[in-house]
Write a protein that holds these residues in place. Structure first.
Motif, PDB file in Angstrom:
ATOM      1  N   PRO A 103       0.801  -1.237   0.000  1.00 13.81           N
ATOM      2  CA  PRO A 103       0.000   0.000   0.000  1.00 13.81           C
ATOM      3  C   PRO A 103       0.831   1.284   0.000  1.00 13.81           C
ATOM      4  N   VAL A 104       2.062   1.218   0.505  1.00 15.19           N
ATOM      5  CA  VAL A 104       2.859   2.446   0.620  1.00 15.19           C
ATOM      6  C   VAL A 104       4.047   2.496  -0.349  1.00 15.19           C
ATOM      7  N   ILE A 105       4.290   1.418  -1.088  1.00 16.55           N
ATOM      8  CA  ILE A 105       5.427   1.408  -2.027  1.00 16.55           C
ATOM      9  C   ILE A 105       4.993   1.121  -3.465  1.00 16.55           C
ATOM     10  N   LEU A 106       3.716   1.139  -3.719  1.00 18.96           N
ATOM     11  CA  LEU A 106       3.192   0.778  -5.040  1.00 18.96           C
ATOM     12  C   LEU A 106       3.836   1.608  -6.154  1.00 18.96           C
ATOM     13  N   ASP A 107       3.857   2.926  -5.985  1.00 20.94           N
ATOM     14  CA  ASP A 107       4.422   3.790  -7.024  1.00 20.94           C
ATOM     15  C   ASP A 107       5.928   3.580  -7.170  1.00 20.94           C
ATOM     16  N   LYS A 108       6.627   3.417  -6.031  1.00 20.96           N
ATOM     17  CA  LYS A 108       8.076   3.209  -6.084  1.00 20.96           C
ATOM     18  C   LYS A 108       8.425   1.931  -6.845  1.00 20.96           C
ATOM     19  N   ILE A 109       7.713   0.862  -6.540  1.00 19.14           N
ATOM     20  CA  ILE A 109       8.024  -0.417  -7.191  1.00 19.14           C
ATOM     21  C   ILE A 109       7.646  -0.381  -8.668  1.00 19.14           C
ATOM     22  N   THR A 110       6.592   0.329  -9.003  1.00 21.51           N
ATOM     23  CA  THR A 110       6.227   0.483 -10.412  1.00 21.51           C
ATOM     24  C   THR A 110       7.336   1.207 -11.167  1.00 21.51           C
ATOM     25  N   ARG A 111       7.887   2.280 -10.562  1.00 24.59           N
ATOM     26  CA  ARG A 111       9.014   2.987 -11.190  1.00 24.59           C
ATOM     27  C   ARG A 111      10.217   2.066 -11.354  1.00 24.59           C
ATOM     28  N   LEU A 112      10.473   1.261 -10.328  1.00 25.96           N
ATOM     29  CA  LEU A 112      11.595   0.325 -10.386  1.00 25.96           C
ATOM     30  C   LEU A 112      11.385  -0.700 -11.498  1.00 25.96           C
ATOM     31  N   GLY A 168      13.244   1.358   9.641  1.00 29.76           N
ATOM     32  CA  GLY A 168      13.287   1.857   8.273  1.00 29.76           C
ATOM     33  C   GLY A 168      12.176   1.344   7.385  1.00 29.76           C
ATOM     34  N   ASN A 169      11.422   0.358   7.853  1.00 28.14           N
ATOM     35  CA  ASN A 169      10.384  -0.211   6.997  1.00 28.14           C
ATOM     36  C   ASN A 169       9.373   0.871   6.618  1.00 28.14           C
ATOM     37  N   PRO A 170       8.976   0.952   5.346  1.00 27.40           N
ATOM     38  CA  PRO A 170       8.088   2.044   4.928  1.00 27.40           C
ATOM     39  C   PRO A 170       6.668   1.959   5.479  1.00 27.40           C
ATOM     40  N   ARG A 171       6.263   0.810   5.972  1.00 24.39           N
ATOM     41  CA  ARG A 171       4.947   0.658   6.597  1.00 24.39           C
ATOM     42  C   ARG A 171       5.153   0.251   8.056  1.00 24.39           C
ATOM     43  N   MET A 172       4.355   0.831   8.942  1.00 24.94           N
ATOM     44  CA  MET A 172       4.493   0.578  10.367  1.00 24.94           C
ATOM     45  C   MET A 172       4.342  -0.914  10.664  1.00 24.94           C
ATOM     46  N   LEU A 173       5.215  -1.410  11.546  1.00 28.24           N
ATOM     47  CA  LEU A 173       5.217  -2.814  11.930  1.00 28.24           C
ATOM     48  C   LEU A 173       4.882  -2.951  13.408  1.00 28.24           C
ATOM     49  N   SER A 174       4.362  -4.111  13.762  1.00 26.13           N
ATOM     50  CA  SER A 174       4.121  -4.481  15.155  1.00 26.13           C
ATOM     51  C   SER A 174       4.602  -5.916  15.317  1.00 26.13           C
ATOM     52  N   PRO A 175       4.776  -6.384  16.556  1.00 22.72           N
ATOM     53  CA  PRO A 175       5.124  -7.802  16.725  1.00 22.72           C
ATOM     54  C   PRO A 175       4.120  -8.727  16.044  1.00 22.72           C
ATOM     55  N   ASP A 176       2.835  -8.361  16.090  1.00 24.42           N
ATOM     56  CA  ASP A 176       1.819  -9.220  15.480  1.00 24.42           C
ATOM     57  C   ASP A 176       1.952  -9.252  13.963  1.00 24.42           C
ATOM     58  N   SER A 177       2.167  -8.087  13.325  1.00 20.06           N
ATOM     59  CA  SER A 177       2.299  -8.090  11.858  1.00 20.06           C
ATOM     60  C   SER A 177       3.557  -8.840  11.433  1.00 20.06           C
ATOM     61  N   LEU A 178       4.640  -8.697  12.192  1.00 14.51           N
ATOM     62  CA  LEU A 178       5.863  -9.443  11.885  1.00 14.51           C
ATOM     63  C   LEU A 178       5.639 -10.945  12.039  1.00 14.51           C
TER      64      LEU A 178
END
Length: 196
Positions: A103-112, A168-178
């Motif tokens: 959700p937060v890197i869609l445009d960046k990865i498309t450019r890549l 540094g992860n572009p989307r917020m992380l929690s122990p549960d998401s990890l």
């Protein structure tokens, strides 16, 4: 090791902080690895391929002054607990963390994807290319293939959350998401990451 260098470039590029010079270095580092790693894997005596990979590896080390992300923060504790190769773990975690960050890197990865001149220059095209690239190199696409189970999922998630790369992860992380990303990666269930 080649995929570790690729992920250094990739995660540095995805970090939110503003550093266009690091981003440019990361772009070219990934392009060089895309071009030269399969050649070096096929012919280890190819000095041009190996030299280009050394340069691309250095570029990743230069680019990640921006930071890293969840690929590395998950690889670190898993590698320590299971004595698994760091670069291999990065390669396996890569598509799952990208999917989480989508959700937060869609445009960046498309450019890549466009820069790498992929036949499908979209986020999905990059994800698909990344998985096939790893398979081309003979790498597995889930952790159970290297005898890693979900048994220590809570411990791994807590350690990953405390890892410096998590910041540094572009989307917020929690122990549960990890934990959920780790479990999806063990089971090879990329689709389940979409719901985290």
């Amino acid at each position: 090791t080649g995929m570790d260098a690729f992920v250094h470039n990739l995660e540095a590029y995805c970090v939110n902080s503003f550093h266009p010079m690091a981003d440019g270095i990361a772009f070219e580092g990934m392009r060089m690895i895309k071009e030269w790693l399969p050649i070096a894997m096929t012919d280890a005596s190819n000095k041009e391929a190996r030299a280009n990979l050394l340069v691309a590896s250095l570029m990743g080390g230069t680019a990640f002054q921006k930071g890293l992300g969840a690929i590395h923060s998950l690889s670190h504790p898993v590698g320590g607990i299971y004595d698994a190769h760091h670069g291999l773990l990065n390669a396996i975690f890569m598509p799952y963390v990208l999917q989480f960050n989508r959700p937060v890197i869609l445009d960046k990865i498309t450019r890549l994807a466009q820069y790498l001149q992929l036949s499908d220059p979209t986020f999905d095209g990059f994800l698909d290319w990344g998985i096939k690239f790893c398979q081309q190199l003979g790498l597995p696409t889930d952790l159970k293939a290297i005898n890693i189970s979900t048994e220590r999922a809570d411990d791994i998630a807590e350690r990953a959350f405390l890892d410096p790369s998590t910041a540094g992860n572009p989307r917020m992380l929690s122990p549960d998401s990890l934990k959920q990303i780790f479990m999806a990666t063990v089971n090879g269930n990329l689709k389940s990451v979409e719901t985290i």
